[in-house]
Design an enzyme around this catalytic site. Structure first.
Site, PDB file in Angstrom:
ATOM      1  N   ASN A 198      46.124  48.734  35.308  1.00 19.44           N
ATOM      2  CA  ASN A 198      45.091  47.775  34.905  1.00 19.44           C
ATOM      3  C   ASN A 198      43.727  48.409  35.179  1.00 19.44           C
ATOM      4  O   ASN A 198      43.270  48.449  36.318  1.00 19.44           O
ATOM      5  CB  ASN A 198      45.278  46.478  35.719  1.00 19.44           C
ATOM      6  CG  ASN A 198      44.195  45.456  35.417  1.00 19.44           C
ATOM      7  OD1 ASN A 198      43.445  45.579  34.445  1.00 19.44           O
ATOM      8  ND2 ASN A 198      44.109  44.429  36.256  1.00 19.44           N
ATOM      9  N   TRP A 199      43.106  48.914  34.119  1.00 21.55           N
ATOM     10  CA  TRP A 199      41.840  49.639  34.285  1.00 21.55           C
ATOM     11  C   TRP A 199      40.655  48.699  34.564  1.00 21.55           C
ATOM     12  O   TRP A 199      39.552  49.163  34.810  1.00 21.55           O
ATOM     13  CB  TRP A 199      41.538  50.469  33.032  1.00 21.55           C
ATOM     14  CG  TRP A 199      42.417  51.676  32.877  1.00 21.55           C
ATOM     15  CD1 TRP A 199      43.496  52.022  33.654  1.00 21.55           C
ATOM     16  CD2 TRP A 199      42.291  52.710  31.890  1.00 21.55           C
ATOM     17  NE1 TRP A 199      44.047  53.196  33.192  1.00 21.55           N
ATOM     18  CE2 TRP A 199      43.325  53.643  32.110  1.00 21.55           C
ATOM     19  CE3 TRP A 199      41.416  52.928  30.827  1.00 21.55           C
ATOM     20  CZ2 TRP A 199      43.489  54.779  31.313  1.00 21.55           C
ATOM     21  CZ3 TRP A 199      41.590  54.058  30.042  1.00 21.55           C
ATOM     22  CH2 TRP A 199      42.611  54.979  30.283  1.00 21.55           C
ATOM     23  N   LYS A 200      40.874  47.412  34.452  1.00 19.70           N
ATOM     24  CA  LYS A 200      39.800  46.430  34.672  1.00 19.70           C
ATOM     25  C   LYS A 200      38.563  46.836  33.853  1.00 19.70           C
ATOM     26  O   LYS A 200      38.693  47.115  32.673  1.00 19.70           O
ATOM     27  CB  LYS A 200      39.498  46.286  36.164  1.00 19.70           C
ATOM     28  CG  LYS A 200      40.775  45.990  36.962  1.00 19.70           C
ATOM     29  CD  LYS A 200      40.504  45.471  38.331  1.00 19.70           C
ATOM     30  CE  LYS A 200      41.827  45.253  39.061  1.00 19.70           C
ATOM     31  NZ  LYS A 200      41.713  44.497  40.278  1.00 19.70           N
ATOM     32  N   HIS A 205      45.527  36.789  35.365  1.00 19.84           N
ATOM     33  CA  HIS A 205      45.106  37.620  36.498  1.00 19.84           C
ATOM     34  C   HIS A 205      44.189  36.808  37.412  1.00 19.84           C
ATOM     35  O   HIS A 205      43.380  36.006  36.935  1.00 19.84           O
ATOM     36  CB  HIS A 205      44.393  38.881  35.991  1.00 19.84           C
ATOM     37  CG  HIS A 205      44.186  39.884  37.078  1.00 19.84           C
ATOM     38  ND1 HIS A 205      43.168  39.770  37.997  1.00 19.84           N
ATOM     39  CD2 HIS A 205      44.887  40.997  37.412  1.00 19.84           C
ATOM     40  CE1 HIS A 205      43.261  40.794  38.854  1.00 19.84           C
ATOM     41  NE2 HIS A 205      44.291  41.544  38.515  1.00 19.84           N
ATOM     42  N   GLU A 249      51.144  39.015  42.400  1.00 21.87           N
ATOM     43  CA  GLU A 249      49.970  39.651  43.007  1.00 21.87           C
ATOM     44  C   GLU A 249      49.300  38.693  43.991  1.00 21.87           C
ATOM     45  O   GLU A 249      48.478  37.858  43.582  1.00 21.87           O
ATOM     46  CB  GLU A 249      48.945  40.001  41.920  1.00 21.87           C
ATOM     47  CG  GLU A 249      49.427  40.991  40.909  1.00 21.87           C
ATOM     48  CD  GLU A 249      48.249  41.741  40.286  1.00 21.87           C
ATOM     49  OE1 GLU A 249      48.193  42.957  40.455  1.00 21.87           O
ATOM     50  OE2 GLU A 249      47.385  41.096  39.677  1.00 21.87           O
ATOM     51  N   GLY A 255      42.738  44.818  45.561  1.00 21.94           N
ATOM     52  CA  GLY A 255      41.481  45.575  45.623  1.00 21.94           C
ATOM     53  C   GLY A 255      41.087  46.043  47.001  1.00 21.94           C
ATOM     54  O   GLY A 255      39.923  46.343  47.255  1.00 21.94           O
ATOM     55  N   SER A 310      46.712  46.372  45.950  1.00 18.45           N
ATOM     56  CA  SER A 310      46.496  47.532  46.823  1.00 18.45           C
ATOM     57  C   SER A 310      47.684  48.486  46.856  1.00 18.45           C
ATOM     58  O   SER A 310      48.078  48.965  47.923  1.00 18.45           O
ATOM     59  CB  SER A 310      46.119  47.069  48.231  1.00 18.45           C
ATOM     60  OG  SER A 310      44.879  46.405  48.197  1.00 18.45           O
ATOM     61  N   GLY A 341      45.882  48.578  40.143  1.00 19.86           N
ATOM     62  CA  GLY A 341      44.500  48.342  39.727  1.00 19.86           C
ATOM     63  C   GLY A 341      43.646  49.574  39.948  1.00 19.86           C
ATOM     64  O   GLY A 341      43.704  50.539  39.190  1.00 19.86           O
TER      65      GLY A 341
HETATM   66  P1  PGA Z   1      44.414  46.713  43.009  1.00 21.97           P
HETATM   67  O1  PGA Z   1      44.413  45.670  41.817  1.00 21.97           O
HETATM   68  O2  PGA Z   1      45.569  47.667  42.780  1.00 21.97           O
HETATM   69  O3  PGA Z   1      43.079  47.384  42.902  1.00 21.97           O
HETATM   70  O4  PGA Z   1      44.599  45.929  44.256  1.00 21.97           O
HETATM   71  C1  PGA Z   1      45.594  45.123  41.332  1.00 21.97           C
HETATM   72  C2  PGA Z   1      45.228  44.159  40.233  1.00 21.97           C
HETATM   73  O5  PGA Z   1      44.185  43.510  40.321  1.00 21.97           O
HETATM   74  O6  PGA Z   1      45.947  44.036  39.240  1.00 21.97           O
END
Ligand code: PGA
Length: 262
Positions: A11-13, A96, A166, A172, A215, A236
């Protein structure tokens, strides 16, 4: 799903900052994808077409990070499900926590799930509690999120659903904040039980892929997948880091070689 099939979703956000960097990132990742790992990249919508066009034929599947809750109409700034389908998306992430935090309700999530399935997209449905209380309230929250998202999903549509568990408190951060594999396993069992009840004991519910996200880093990937007993990982911030992401792919593909941190 083949039993034993593993998934990694990147997930590149809202990154990377330019299309040139996005292409560079993709090209660095693509050769490292192990054969047994179904890899799905979710780039920002603005980059989607360019990446998808250039890299059709690679083993990576492409999805969007969100769609709008109405099929068509005047909705400034939104991305419609028909556009997603037309542009070649195979998957779409729905629910999400970063979108829920902006006001996306369980009802909106359910609408999006219904629309996406009707357009033959595979839905990666995110659920997760904001915090873990000691009374088990989080279990009821997970159940509510899951059942409301699936309210109009028929048994035959279930094959196009993946669930990403999640926990919001674990997203994050860093390896120290990710969930312990035993707790991940408990959540997986709960999700399977809810699906089993919802779909009247049909054994096919055990084939719905359940991923963990929050994470994920190379150091915890093996334990999360193989002790947590999930079908894959939703990654993420580390999906923007070539070294970390390719390492995670390798670990998931090989059944985990990395030293465990737990
Ligand atoms: P993260 O994000 O791996 O940076 O914790 C996961 C996500 O938001 O899908």
């Amino acid at each position: 799903m083949n039993k034993g099939q593993k998934f990694v979703v990147g997930n590149w956000k809202m990154g990377p900052k330019s299309i040139a960097e996005a292409k560079k990132l993709f090209m660095a990742i693509a050769p490292s994808i192990p054969r047994g790992v179904r890899t799905i990249v979710l780039p920002p919508t603005l980059y989607f077409y360019e990446l998808r066009k250039q890299y059709t034929g690679s083993s990576v599947l492409f999805g969007l990070q969100n769609i709008f809750s109405e099929r068509e109409g005047s909705f400034t700034g939104e991305t419609g499900v028909l556009m997603a389908q037309n542009i070649g998306a195979t998957h779409v992430l729905i629910g999400h926590s970063e979108r829920r935090a902006q006001g996306e309700t369980d009802e909106l999530v359910a609408r999006k799930v219904t629309l996406a399935l009707a357009s033959r997209l595979v839905v990666i449905l995110c659920i997760g509690e904001k915090e873990r209380d000691s009374h088990g309230e989080y279990l009821a929250i997970l159940k509510k999120q899951l059942l409301s998202a699936l309210v109009s999903v028929t048994f035959s549509q279930l094959k196009n659903i993946m669930i990403a568990y999640e926990p919001v408190w674990a997203i994050g951060k860093g390896a120290d904040f990710s969930m312990k594999p035993g707790d991940v396993h408990e959540a997986v069992l709960l999700i399977r039980k809810i699906l089993h009840e919802r779909y009247l004991g049909k054994k096919e519910v055990f084939s719905v892929p359940i991923l963990y996200g929050g994470s994920v880093v190379p150091e915890n990937a093996s334990a999360l997948v193989y002790k947590g007993e999930v079908d894959g990982l939703l990654v993420g911030h580390q999906s923007l880091d070539v070294r970390a992401f390719t390492e995670i792919l390798k670990i998931v593909g090989k059944g985990g070689e990395k030293k465990l941190v737990f």
